[in-house]
Design a protein around this motif. Structure first.
Motif, PDB file in Angstrom:
ATOM      1  N   TYR A  56      -5.372  -0.736  -7.338  1.00 15.19           N
ATOM      2  CA  TYR A  56      -5.519   0.012  -6.085  1.00 15.19           C
ATOM      3  C   TYR A  56      -5.012   1.422  -6.373  1.00 15.19           C
ATOM      4  O   TYR A  56      -3.832   1.621  -6.670  1.00 15.19           O
ATOM      5  CB  TYR A  56      -4.747  -0.666  -4.970  1.00 15.19           C
ATOM      6  CG  TYR A  56      -5.309  -2.031  -4.623  1.00 15.19           C
ATOM      7  CD1 TYR A  56      -6.338  -2.170  -3.704  1.00 15.19           C
ATOM      8  CD2 TYR A  56      -4.826  -3.173  -5.264  1.00 15.19           C
ATOM      9  CE1 TYR A  56      -6.862  -3.419  -3.403  1.00 15.19           C
ATOM     10  CE2 TYR A  56      -5.345  -4.426  -4.964  1.00 15.19           C
ATOM     11  CZ  TYR A  56      -6.364  -4.539  -4.044  1.00 15.19           C
ATOM     12  OH  TYR A  56      -6.897  -5.777  -3.762  1.00 15.19           O
ATOM     13  N   ASP A  90       0.809  -1.216   0.000  1.00  8.59           N
ATOM     14  CA  ASP A  90       0.000   0.000   0.000  1.00  8.59           C
ATOM     15  C   ASP A  90       0.846   1.273   0.000  1.00  8.59           C
ATOM     16  O   ASP A  90       0.425   2.305  -0.530  1.00  8.59           O
ATOM     17  CB  ASP A  90      -0.935   0.001   1.211  1.00  8.59           C
ATOM     18  CG  ASP A  90      -1.955   1.116   1.144  1.00  8.59           C
ATOM     19  OD1 ASP A  90      -2.610   1.265   0.098  1.00  8.59           O
ATOM     20  OD2 ASP A  90      -2.090   1.862   2.142  1.00  8.59           O
ATOM     21  N   ASP A  91       2.043   1.225   0.590  1.00  8.36           N
ATOM     22  CA  ASP A  91       2.868   2.432   0.663  1.00  8.36           C
ATOM     23  C   ASP A  91       3.764   2.616  -0.561  1.00  8.36           C
ATOM     24  O   ASP A  91       4.643   3.484  -0.578  1.00  8.36           O
ATOM     25  CB  ASP A  91       3.721   2.429   1.939  1.00  8.36           C
ATOM     26  CG  ASP A  91       4.661   1.227   2.011  1.00  8.36           C
ATOM     27  OD1 ASP A  91       4.569   0.344   1.131  1.00  8.36           O
ATOM     28  OD2 ASP A  91       5.474   1.175   2.957  1.00  8.36           O
ATOM     29  N   ARG A 108      -7.299   1.738   2.016  1.00 14.65           N
ATOM     30  CA  ARG A 108      -7.007   3.173   2.003  1.00 14.65           C
ATOM     31  C   ARG A 108      -7.154   3.739   0.606  1.00 14.65           C
ATOM     32  O   ARG A 108      -7.628   4.859   0.413  1.00 14.65           O
ATOM     33  CB  ARG A 108      -5.582   3.426   2.523  1.00 14.65           C
ATOM     34  CG  ARG A 108      -5.211   4.908   2.620  1.00 14.65           C
ATOM     35  CD  ARG A 108      -3.740   5.095   2.930  1.00 14.65           C
ATOM     36  NE  ARG A 108      -2.893   4.609   1.860  1.00 14.65           N
ATOM     37  CZ  ARG A 108      -2.631   5.285   0.725  1.00 14.65           C
ATOM     38  NH1 ARG A 108      -3.178   6.478   0.527  1.00 14.65           N
ATOM     39  NH2 ARG A 108      -1.835   4.777  -0.198  1.00 14.65           N
ATOM     40  N   ARG A 109      -6.748   2.958  -0.382  1.00 17.16           N
ATOM     41  CA  ARG A 109      -6.883   3.357  -1.773  1.00 17.16           C
ATOM     42  C   ARG A 109      -8.254   2.918  -2.303  1.00 17.16           C
ATOM     43  O   ARG A 109      -8.874   1.988  -1.779  1.00 17.16           O
ATOM     44  CB  ARG A 109      -5.808   2.691  -2.638  1.00 17.16           C
ATOM     45  CG  ARG A 109      -4.360   3.082  -2.310  1.00 17.16           C
ATOM     46  CD  ARG A 109      -3.410   2.211  -3.098  1.00 17.16           C
ATOM     47  NE  ARG A 109      -2.003   2.491  -2.820  1.00 17.16           N
ATOM     48  CZ  ARG A 109      -1.142   2.981  -3.713  1.00 17.16           C
ATOM     49  NH1 ARG A 109      -1.554   3.231  -4.951  1.00 17.16           N
ATOM     50  NH2 ARG A 109       0.113   3.203  -3.400  1.00 17.16           N
ATOM     51  N   PRO A 143       0.787   6.066  -8.038  1.00 17.22           N
ATOM     52  CA  PRO A 143      -0.661   6.290  -7.915  1.00 17.22           C
ATOM     53  C   PRO A 143      -1.477   5.014  -8.067  1.00 17.22           C
ATOM     54  O   PRO A 143      -2.616   4.948  -7.602  1.00 17.22           O
ATOM     55  CB  PRO A 143      -0.973   7.289  -9.034  1.00 17.22           C
ATOM     56  CG  PRO A 143       0.150   7.149 -10.005  1.00 17.22           C
ATOM     57  CD  PRO A 143       1.354   6.798  -9.195  1.00 17.22           C
ATOM     58  N   GLU A 203      -4.702   5.606  -5.745  1.00 18.92           N
ATOM     59  CA  GLU A 203      -4.703   6.723  -4.815  1.00 18.92           C
ATOM     60  C   GLU A 203      -5.963   7.569  -5.035  1.00 18.92           C
ATOM     61  O   GLU A 203      -6.340   7.823  -6.186  1.00 18.92           O
ATOM     62  CB  GLU A 203      -3.454   7.583  -4.986  1.00 18.92           C
ATOM     63  CG  GLU A 203      -2.167   6.933  -4.512  1.00 18.92           C
ATOM     64  CD  GLU A 203      -2.086   6.838  -2.986  1.00 18.92           C
ATOM     65  OE1 GLU A 203      -2.967   7.402  -2.295  1.00 18.92           O
ATOM     66  OE2 GLU A 203      -1.140   6.201  -2.496  1.00 18.92           O
TER      67      GLU A 203
END
Length: 255
Positions: A85, A10-11, A35-36, A15, A87
């Motif tokens: 996924y 995830d990090d 989160r995304r 984008p 941003e």
């Protein structure tokens, strides 16, 4: 990337993170959030996505948009997925889940995206591929494959019962009687809770539930009779009214 959890990636400072995953038939992803935002595409099989707002059935070669932070559960019926996924600021298809069409170009881009390096060169070929994929996503068409569910507990119980055993002959008069309210009050309540009339909801629910069965090869005749339609022709007419295509045409487009 293939068969790896987004939680581990995830990090990634990009984008878009693209992941391909193969699931066994009947595999359930318990309710969770990302989160995304997520674009969940099924190259094969059928997906059933559930959130607090309702249920979505995703036929083969279609995708579902899941906004960032939306809790969802997914039932996988023989599915090989390609997930993006994304941003939250990279593209915005709204704050609610929706099933979307996937163009032939977008389909090829999705298949290719899972093969690009995790930290792809944003200024190079892979970056252009991802940018084009986001452009295709932004212009994709929404499909009416959402079964909205009411918040009212008594009405919700009736809707959930219908989804377990769909019956095209059930009427608003019957449901109003079970709730001990007038037909006028029932119709007003139903539309307030689902944004659809009872007839529209019943038809959409039948179509969406039928798609999962059609996708695994069940004949239209069997589905029509199981759902209470008087004939396959009557079911096909209703199907065409909701989706604009006959079941056979829809399935051909999903190949």
């Amino acid at each position: 990337m293939r068969n790896v959890s987004i939680n581990l990636l995830d990090d990634t400072p990009r984008p878009v993170v693209a992941i391909g995953t193969d699931y066994s038939y009947g595999h359930v992803l318990p309710r969770h959030t990302h989160r995304r935002a997520q674009l969940l595409y099924g190259a094969t099989g059928v997906m059933q996505v559930s959130t607090h707002d309702g249920n979505w059935v995703v036929p083969p070669q279609r995708a579902v948009w899941i906004p960032a932070g939306v809790a969802h559960e997914v039932l996988m019926l023989g599915v090989s997925t390609r997930s993006l996924y994304i941003e939250p600021l990279a593209v915005d298809l709204g704050s609610q889940c929706q099933v979307i069409s996937v163009s032939p170009l977008m389909r090829h881009l999705l298949m290719e995206a899972v093969e690009v390096p995790l930290a792809y060169d944003e200024a190079g070929r892979d970056g252009v591929l991802i940018d084009l994929l986001l452009h295709e996503l932004a212009r994709s068409a929404h499909l009416p494959l959402h079964i909205p569910l009411p918040v009212d507990a008594r009405l919700l119980a009736l809707c959930q019962g219908f989804l377990q055993r769909p019956d095209a002959h059930q009427s608003p008069q019957q449901w109003a009687g079970q709730l001990h309210i007038s037909l006028r009050t029932f119709n007003r309540l139903f539309r307030q809770q689902t944004d659809l009339s009872f007839s529209q909801w019943r038809q959409r629910a039948c179509v969406v539930l039928a798609l999962a069965r059609l996708a695994v090869g069940e004949p239209v005749t069997r589905i029509a009779l199981d759902f209470g339609y008087d004939s396959p022709a009557a079911f096909s007419t209703m199907f065409r009214r909701v989706l604009g295509q006959a079941p056979s045409v829809w399935l051909e487009g999903a190949k």
